[in-house]
Design a protein around this motif. Structure first.
Motif, PDB file in Angstrom:
ATOM      1  N   ASP A 198       9.329   6.728   9.951  1.00  0.00           N
ATOM      2  CA  ASP A 198       9.613   6.246   8.021  1.00  0.00           C
ATOM      3  C   ASP A 198       9.367   4.483   8.396  1.00  0.00           C
ATOM      4  OD1 ASP A 198      10.700   8.502   7.684  1.00  0.00           O
ATOM      5  OD2 ASP A 198      12.380   7.431   9.177  1.00  0.00           O
ATOM      6  N   ALA A 221      -1.354   8.569   6.117  1.00  0.00           N
ATOM      7  CA  ALA A 221      -0.609   9.362   5.892  1.00  0.00           C
ATOM      8  C   ALA A 221      -0.974  10.413   4.485  1.00  0.00           C
ATOM      9  CB  ALA A 221       1.033   8.372   4.382  1.00  0.00           C
ATOM     10  N   ARG A 226       1.890  12.705   3.345  1.00  0.00           N
ATOM     11  CA  ARG A 226       2.760  11.662   2.947  1.00  0.00           C
ATOM     12  C   ARG A 226       2.475  10.542   1.701  1.00  0.00           C
ATOM     13  NH1 ARG A 226       5.959  10.366   8.136  1.00  0.00           N
ATOM     14  NH2 ARG A 226       7.463   9.594   5.745  1.00  0.00           N
ATOM     15  N   ASP A 227       3.020  10.226   0.851  1.00  0.00           N
ATOM     16  CA  ASP A 227       3.166   8.899   0.054  1.00  0.00           C
ATOM     17  C   ASP A 227       3.159   7.893   0.602  1.00  0.00           C
ATOM     18  OD1 ASP A 227       3.729   7.235  -1.754  1.00  0.00           O
ATOM     19  OD2 ASP A 227       5.164   7.663  -2.976  1.00  0.00           O
ATOM     20  N   THR A 230       6.233   5.605   0.693  1.00  0.00           N
ATOM     21  CA  THR A 230       7.477   5.687   1.053  1.00  0.00           C
ATOM     22  C   THR A 230       7.682   5.542   2.849  1.00  0.00           C
ATOM     23  OG1 THR A 230       7.125   7.851   1.932  1.00  0.00           O
ATOM     24  CG2 THR A 230       7.484   7.514  -0.272  1.00  0.00           C
TER      25      THR A 230
END
Length: 281
Positions: A198, A221, A226-227, A230
């Motif tokens: 993360d 990402a 994936r954003d 984040t």
């Protein structure tokens, strides 16, 4: 940018509860603690943080971070509680999952899981880790913990860990689990962050290097669906230099951890006050 503080607790430190309460009252966002369970007396590995490669004696006198963070949690209400970093291959992931879930549950979701795979070969092997494959082992341990944290009944069958259906409670307060931040600058660290982490904790990098890493992280990402927003970037072990911290913020870091040089005597509390005046004003 969020500002946290890291420190090393030893047998000579004042009570971590006093330090944590002071840090929270001054406005620090988080408290981060390192670990070295043991330091072998005879080692061939050189320590990169020392000109002569010698391991500082202080590394053999470190309080367990989870015990200390649990004590800190009892006297604070908003302070995030981070490991900076936890040596995952040196711990049993079933026990580690339980410790983390318990700390996160009782602190109402304040734990941040900063992790690494270790650099001291002799220590890793004494503690049961596979040094040559430590990042593969770390990945598998994280997958084990995610199963335990997110399912009523969990099992895992892998190369390093293999167990049948088990139950493990409590679950973490944060859902699906506390944030997992990967430390260091290993070759594939950014790919690993995107695949099963993360956030990233760069250590001993310049703002320019962090900026390049942030850009690469965003590319990975996006490619993985994936954003990028984040994924956290936390620069670690910094001096209390407002101008440098601003440069790291401009480079894409969302958090900076400044280092408290001493935890011995009330001088630590004075230093915390001075640091806060410099970086939290």
């Amino acid at each position: 940018m969020k500002i946290g503080v890291n420190m090393t607790l030893s047998s000579r430190s004042i009570d971590v509860a006093v330090l944590a309460h002071k840090a929270e009252s001054l406005g620090f966002e988080s408290l981060w603690l390192p670990e070295h369970p043991v330091i072998p007396v005879q080692v061939a590995t050189r320590y990169q943080g020392s000109p002569d490669g010698a391991i500082p004696p202080s590394m053999s006198d470190m309080a367990d971070p989870f015990m200390a963070l649990a004590r800190a949690s009892a006297v604070t209400t908003t302070l995030k509680l981070g490991t900076g970093i936890c040596l995952v291959p040196e711990r049993n992931p079933l026990l580690l999952a339980k410790e983390i879930a318990s700390l996160d549950y009782f602190s109402h979701g304040r734990f941040v899981f900063g992790i690494g795979a270790g650099w001291l070969k002799e220590e890793t092997e004494i503690m049961g880790g596979d040094f040559a494959h430590r990042w593969s082992q770390t990945r598998e341990a994280i997958l084990v913990m995610k199963e335990l944290w997110s399912k009523e009944e969990a099992e895992y069958h892998g190369r390093f860990y293999d167990f049948p259906l088990v139950r493990s409670f409590p679950k973490p307060f944060q859902k699906p689990h506390p944030p997992i931040l990967l430390g260091g600058s290993a070759r594939y660290v950014l790919q690993r962050v995107v695949a099963w982490g993360d956030g990233w904790i760069p250590i001993r990098l310049t703002p320019e290097e962090v900026k390049r890493g942030r850009a690469t992280l965003d590319e990975f990402a996006t490619a993985a669906g994936r954003d990028p927003s984040t994924i956290d970037v936390t620069v670690f072990g910094q001096a209390s230099d407002p101008e440098m911290l601003q440069r790291f913020a401009e480079a894409g870091a969302s958090r900076a951890i400044v280092r408290l040089s001493t935890t011995v005597s009330d001088a630590a509390l004075t230093e915390l006050e001075q640091m806060a005046a410099q970086v939290l004003a």
